[in-house]
Motif scaffolding. Structure first.
Motif, PDB file in Angstrom:
ATOM      1  N   VAL A 189      -7.932   6.041   1.374  1.00  0.00           N
ATOM      2  CA  VAL A 189      -7.836   7.188   0.466  1.00  0.00           C
ATOM      3  C   VAL A 189      -7.326   8.369   1.269  1.00  0.00           C
ATOM      4  O   VAL A 189      -7.919   8.751   2.285  1.00  0.00           O
ATOM      5  CB  VAL A 189      -9.202   7.535  -0.160  1.00  0.00           C
ATOM      6  CG1 VAL A 189      -9.064   8.780  -1.045  1.00  0.00           C
ATOM      7  CG2 VAL A 189      -9.742   6.369  -0.968  1.00  0.00           C
ATOM      8  N   GLU A 234       0.829  -1.205   0.000  1.00  0.00           N
ATOM      9  CA  GLU A 234       0.000   0.000   0.000  1.00  0.00           C
ATOM     10  C   GLU A 234       0.864   1.256   0.000  1.00  0.00           C
ATOM     11  O   GLU A 234       0.537   2.253  -0.669  1.00  0.00           O
ATOM     12  CB  GLU A 234      -0.933   0.002   1.211  1.00  0.00           C
ATOM     13  CG  GLU A 234      -2.015   1.062   1.162  1.00  0.00           C
ATOM     14  CD  GLU A 234      -3.005   0.883   0.023  1.00  0.00           C
ATOM     15  OE1 GLU A 234      -3.693   1.866  -0.333  1.00  0.00           O
ATOM     16  OE2 GLU A 234      -3.087  -0.241  -0.532  1.00  0.00           O
ATOM     17  N   ASP A 264      -6.516  12.363   1.348  1.00  0.00           N
ATOM     18  CA  ASP A 264      -6.863  13.615   0.696  1.00  0.00           C
ATOM     19  C   ASP A 264      -6.462  14.764   1.612  1.00  0.00           C
ATOM     20  O   ASP A 264      -7.135  15.068   2.595  1.00  0.00           O
ATOM     21  CB  ASP A 264      -8.365  13.663   0.411  1.00  0.00           C
ATOM     22  CG  ASP A 264      -8.764  14.929  -0.352  1.00  0.00           C
ATOM     23  OD1 ASP A 264      -7.861  15.610  -0.874  1.00  0.00           O
ATOM     24  OD2 ASP A 264      -9.974  15.234  -0.401  1.00  0.00           O
ATOM     25  N   VAL A 298       1.323  10.428  -3.845  1.00  0.00           N
ATOM     26  CA  VAL A 298       0.911  10.853  -2.504  1.00  0.00           C
ATOM     27  C   VAL A 298       2.091  10.775  -1.544  1.00  0.00           C
ATOM     28  O   VAL A 298       2.282  11.665  -0.711  1.00  0.00           O
ATOM     29  CB  VAL A 298      -0.255   9.981  -1.989  1.00  0.00           C
ATOM     30  CG1 VAL A 298      -0.625  10.362  -0.551  1.00  0.00           C
ATOM     31  CG2 VAL A 298      -1.465  10.113  -2.903  1.00  0.00           C
ATOM     32  N   ARG A 312       2.065   1.810  -3.482  1.00  0.00           N
ATOM     33  CA  ARG A 312       0.994   2.340  -4.332  1.00  0.00           C
ATOM     34  C   ARG A 312       0.760   3.825  -4.062  1.00  0.00           C
ATOM     35  O   ARG A 312       0.468   4.591  -4.986  1.00  0.00           O
ATOM     36  CB  ARG A 312      -0.293   1.539  -4.118  1.00  0.00           C
ATOM     37  CG  ARG A 312      -0.183   0.091  -4.588  1.00  0.00           C
ATOM     38  CD  ARG A 312      -1.509  -0.633  -4.549  1.00  0.00           C
ATOM     39  NE  ARG A 312      -1.349  -2.041  -4.901  1.00  0.00           N
ATOM     40  CZ  ARG A 312      -2.365  -2.873  -5.156  1.00  0.00           C
ATOM     41  NH1 ARG A 312      -3.606  -2.431  -5.083  1.00  0.00           N
ATOM     42  NH2 ARG A 312      -2.130  -4.132  -5.475  1.00  0.00           N
ATOM     43  N   LEU A 313       0.884   4.220  -2.805  1.00  0.00           N
ATOM     44  CA  LEU A 313       0.756   5.642  -2.480  1.00  0.00           C
ATOM     45  C   LEU A 313       1.867   6.454  -3.148  1.00  0.00           C
ATOM     46  O   LEU A 313       1.640   7.573  -3.625  1.00  0.00           O
ATOM     47  CB  LEU A 313       0.795   5.845  -0.966  1.00  0.00           C
ATOM     48  CG  LEU A 313      -0.436   5.389  -0.179  1.00  0.00           C
ATOM     49  CD1 LEU A 313      -0.187   5.532   1.322  1.00  0.00           C
ATOM     50  CD2 LEU A 313      -1.683   6.170  -0.580  1.00  0.00           C
ATOM     51  N   LYS A 314       3.054   5.867  -3.194  1.00  0.00           N
ATOM     52  CA  LYS A 314       4.175   6.563  -3.849  1.00  0.00           C
ATOM     53  C   LYS A 314       3.959   6.628  -5.358  1.00  0.00           C
ATOM     54  O   LYS A 314       4.248   7.647  -5.999  1.00  0.00           O
ATOM     55  CB  LYS A 314       5.494   5.858  -3.524  1.00  0.00           C
ATOM     56  CG  LYS A 314       6.714   6.629  -4.018  1.00  0.00           C
ATOM     57  CD  LYS A 314       8.020   5.980  -3.593  1.00  0.00           C
ATOM     58  CE  LYS A 314       9.211   6.796  -4.098  1.00  0.00           C
ATOM     59  NZ  LYS A 314      10.506   6.165  -3.747  1.00  0.00           N
ATOM     60  N   GLU A 315       3.442   5.555  -5.920  1.00  0.00           N
ATOM     61  CA  GLU A 315       3.181   5.532  -7.358  1.00  0.00           C
ATOM     62  C   GLU A 315       2.114   6.563  -7.753  1.00  0.00           C
ATOM     63  O   GLU A 315       2.125   7.099  -8.861  1.00  0.00           O
ATOM     64  CB  GLU A 315       2.748   4.132  -7.791  1.00  0.00           C
ATOM     65  CG  GLU A 315       3.884   3.111  -7.741  1.00  0.00           C
ATOM     66  CD  GLU A 315       3.428   1.685  -7.989  1.00  0.00           C
ATOM     67  OE1 GLU A 315       4.285   0.824  -8.272  1.00  0.00           O
ATOM     68  OE2 GLU A 315       2.207   1.419  -7.883  1.00  0.00           O
ATOM     69  N   LYS A 316       1.192   6.849  -6.830  1.00  0.00           N
ATOM     70  CA  LYS A 316       0.146   7.857  -7.077  1.00  0.00           C
ATOM     71  C   LYS A 316       0.647   9.282  -6.844  1.00  0.00           C
ATOM     72  O   LYS A 316      -0.075  10.244  -7.124  1.00  0.00           O
ATOM     73  CB  LYS A 316      -1.046   7.596  -6.164  1.00  0.00           C
ATOM     74  CG  LYS A 316      -1.800   6.313  -6.457  1.00  0.00           C
ATOM     75  CD  LYS A 316      -2.897   6.101  -5.411  1.00  0.00           C
ATOM     76  CE  LYS A 316      -3.610   4.777  -5.626  1.00  0.00           C
ATOM     77  NZ  LYS A 316      -4.612   4.519  -4.545  1.00  0.00           N
TER      78      LYS A 316
END
Length: 253
Positions: free
Chosen positions: A151, A45, A153, A54, A48-52
């Protein structure tokens, strides 16, 4: 935002656990060890946050024996940026208790200043499900446990939690502690090139003394036994017979 992910070295989930003949604990001789599966989900996870876009950096930390370097290298091969190993014991049979782990992680958090800590909801060896909650209390941070969807934000995280009655959605203020559940994602396999690259990534080795934390055990294991074997099932001819057996033999109704 920096993401901190604690990972633990445990007996591989495919291995049948054996209890020592003298009942003093679990036999770890020549047993395959791997990353705790829930921690692996937390690492995935974070990636994935780094890939997005975030997350900007992923730091993995493990507390235990020096062999935990292998577990950290696995996380680095998956995509983490750097690792910290806190050698808290030289005995593979010694399991550092959750409160000591939480205190060490709190010290690491104060030093690293991450925006979020992603933990596995529990380790599959002791099943205590306590470290994440203790870490939240020590830091005074918000917490979200048993998370199956995340998520982020801005300054809040919206999560879906798996609870006994179904699914619960809540928002928590950042920085926060999140403990992840099984259905959050499916961890990737580390490719051979990334495994080779992981060998060059930074891995700092520390001790509990570096953080001023006492990891002396407060609990003692009196005895360890294997669970009782399941009895063979029986077929019943009717619903009435089933109810009778549940009432008279099983005593559940």
């Amino acid at each position: 935002m920096k993401v901190l992910v604690p990972v633990k070295r445990v007996i591989d989930y495919n291995v049948k656990v054996r209890v020592k003949a003298d009942g003093t604990g679990v036999d770890l001789a020549n047993v395959k060890m791997s990353m705790n599966p829930f921690d692996e989900i937390a690492v995935e996870e974070a990636i994935r946050l780094k890939e997005k876009g975030v997350a900007t950096e992923i730091v993995v930390v493990s507390i235990g024996v020096k062999q935990s370097q292998e577990t950290l290298r696995t996380a680095l091969a998956m995509g983490a940026d750097r690792a910290i190993l806190i050698e808290a014991t030289a005995d593979v049979q010694t399991d550092i208790e959750p409160l000591a782990v939480a205190k060490l992680l709190a010290a690491v958090v104060r030093e690293e200043a991450p925006g979020i800590v992603l933990c596995g909801k529990q380790a599959i060896d002791n099943d205590m499900n306590a470290t994440g909650q203790m870490l939240s209390a020590l830091l005074g941070w918000s917490q979200a446990t048993f998370v199956s969807e995340l998520v982020i934000d801005g300054d809040k995280a919206t999560v879906t939690r798996e609870v006994d009655s179904g699914l619960q959605q809540i928002s928590v203020k950042m920085p926060t502690i999140v403990t992840v559940d099984l259905r959050l994602n499916e961890p990737r396999y580390a490719s051979l090139p990334n495994i080779m690259k992981a060998k060059a990534k930074p891995l700092a080795i520390k001790t509990p003394a570096d953080y001023g934390v006492d990891v002396a055990p407060r609990l003692s294991i009196v005895n360890t036994t294997e669970p009782a074997g399941r009895k063979a099932g029986v077929k019943v001819a009717s619903v009435a017979e089933l109810i009778a057996k549940l009432k008279d033999e099983a005593g559940v109704i």
